[in-house]
Motif scaffolding. Sequence first.
Motif, PDB file in Angstrom:
ATOM      1  N   TYR A 157       4.676   1.728  16.193  1.00  0.00           N
ATOM      2  CA  TYR A 157       4.833   1.429  14.775  1.00  0.00           C
ATOM      3  C   TYR A 157       3.685   2.072  14.015  1.00  0.00           C
ATOM      4  CZ  TYR A 157       4.831  -1.131  10.366  1.00  0.00           C
ATOM      5  OH  TYR A 157       4.837  -1.453   9.032  1.00  0.00           O
ATOM      6  N   LEU A 158       4.009   2.867  12.997  1.00  0.00           N
ATOM      7  CA  LEU A 158       3.009   3.578  12.209  1.00  0.00           C
ATOM      8  C   LEU A 158       3.027   3.020  10.785  1.00  0.00           C
ATOM      9  CD1 LEU A 158       3.666   7.226  13.471  1.00  0.00           C
ATOM     10  CD2 LEU A 158       2.257   5.419  14.486  1.00  0.00           C
ATOM     11  N   PRO A 159       1.959   2.338  10.368  1.00  0.00           N
ATOM     12  CA  PRO A 159       1.964   1.528   9.130  1.00  0.00           C
ATOM     13  C   PRO A 159       1.713   2.331   7.858  1.00  0.00           C
ATOM     14  CG  PRO A 159      -0.146   1.295  10.229  1.00  0.00           C
ATOM     15  CD  PRO A 159       0.705   2.166  11.134  1.00  0.00           C
ATOM     16  N   LEU A 160       2.672   3.152   7.476  1.00  0.00           N
ATOM     17  CA  LEU A 160       2.508   3.977   6.288  1.00  0.00           C
ATOM     18  C   LEU A 160       2.454   3.130   5.017  1.00  0.00           C
ATOM     19  CD1 LEU A 160       2.350   6.706   4.865  1.00  0.00           C
ATOM     20  CD2 LEU A 160       4.849   6.786   4.897  1.00  0.00           C
ATOM     21  N   PHE A 161       3.377   2.200   4.866  1.00  0.00           N
ATOM     22  CA  PHE A 161       3.375   1.346   3.670  1.00  0.00           C
ATOM     23  C   PHE A 161       2.041   0.630   3.529  1.00  0.00           C
ATOM     24  CE2 PHE A 161       3.807  -2.708   1.550  1.00  0.00           C
ATOM     25  CZ  PHE A 161       4.492  -2.384   0.388  1.00  0.00           C
ATOM     26  N   GLU A 162       1.527   0.114   4.626  1.00  0.00           N
ATOM     27  CA  GLU A 162       0.279  -0.625   4.584  1.00  0.00           C
ATOM     28  C   GLU A 162      -0.892   0.274   4.187  1.00  0.00           C
ATOM     29  OE1 GLU A 162       2.928  -2.614   7.704  1.00  0.00           O
ATOM     30  OE2 GLU A 162       2.610  -0.635   6.830  1.00  0.00           O
ATOM     31  N   ARG A 163      -0.900   1.483   4.711  1.00  0.00           N
ATOM     32  CA  ARG A 163      -1.971   2.418   4.331  1.00  0.00           C
ATOM     33  C   ARG A 163      -1.899   2.768   2.855  1.00  0.00           C
ATOM     34  NH1 ARG A 163      -3.972   6.941   8.640  1.00  0.00           N
ATOM     35  NH2 ARG A 163      -4.642   5.473  10.242  1.00  0.00           N
TER      36      ARG A 163
END
Length: 245
Positions: A157-163
Amino acid sequence: MTTRIVCAGDSNTRGEYGVGYVGLLRERWHGRGIDVVAEGVNGDTSHNLSRRLDPIVALRPDAVTVLIGSNDVWGSLTEANGRRLMRRKELPEPPTLDGYRDRLGGIVARLLGETDARIAVLSPPVLGQDLGGPAVQAGERFAEVTREVAEARGVAYLPLFERQSGYLRESGARPVPLPDGLRERYTSVLQHRLLGRSYDAVSDRRGLALTTDFVHQNSRGAAMVADLVDGFVRQEAPSPVQPEV
């Protein structure tokens, strides 16, 4: 031996309406024996992507990243948005959070079952620039579902929204809600192609920190996507908070 990475998604993966993260990856990986294939289609939802997995499977990729959901989020915001997407993308029903969960799970399951690739899913990028607005609130729910699907299927899982939301919060970016309609998307492309303005210049004129038109990425936003994909390929654990850019 060449390593083949397939990036599957929508217009942010195709890279026609903003700065393309796939192009950034190709620059970073030049000469390293990595072939990056962009399988992005403008306007695609999770439903559309789920129906065009055959060519992705046929590529026999070593790794696949999935960045889908911006149009699902947008289509779920209002009935008018949902109807527009149904007509334009020939959807059987308007996009919903539950439909996204089911289709993203099906996409990941098929990639796991029919390829030997390492799989990563990215949470959708932030829409608009108002952290308290309905578009970002909806995006947060879609990001959580993306994480749940990744954990349930045992993929990265790569947290783009969170970044991106973390960057907007920490940088003090001016809150700008996602506009109704598509005017900003069309005018961004016109300014770029007819007036020769860079997408970053378009972004700056609008006071946007990560996008050119509230949806498609500028250099900073695209670099966040590329950083996460690069880290996945290098098998580095992603941080949910974007370092200062």
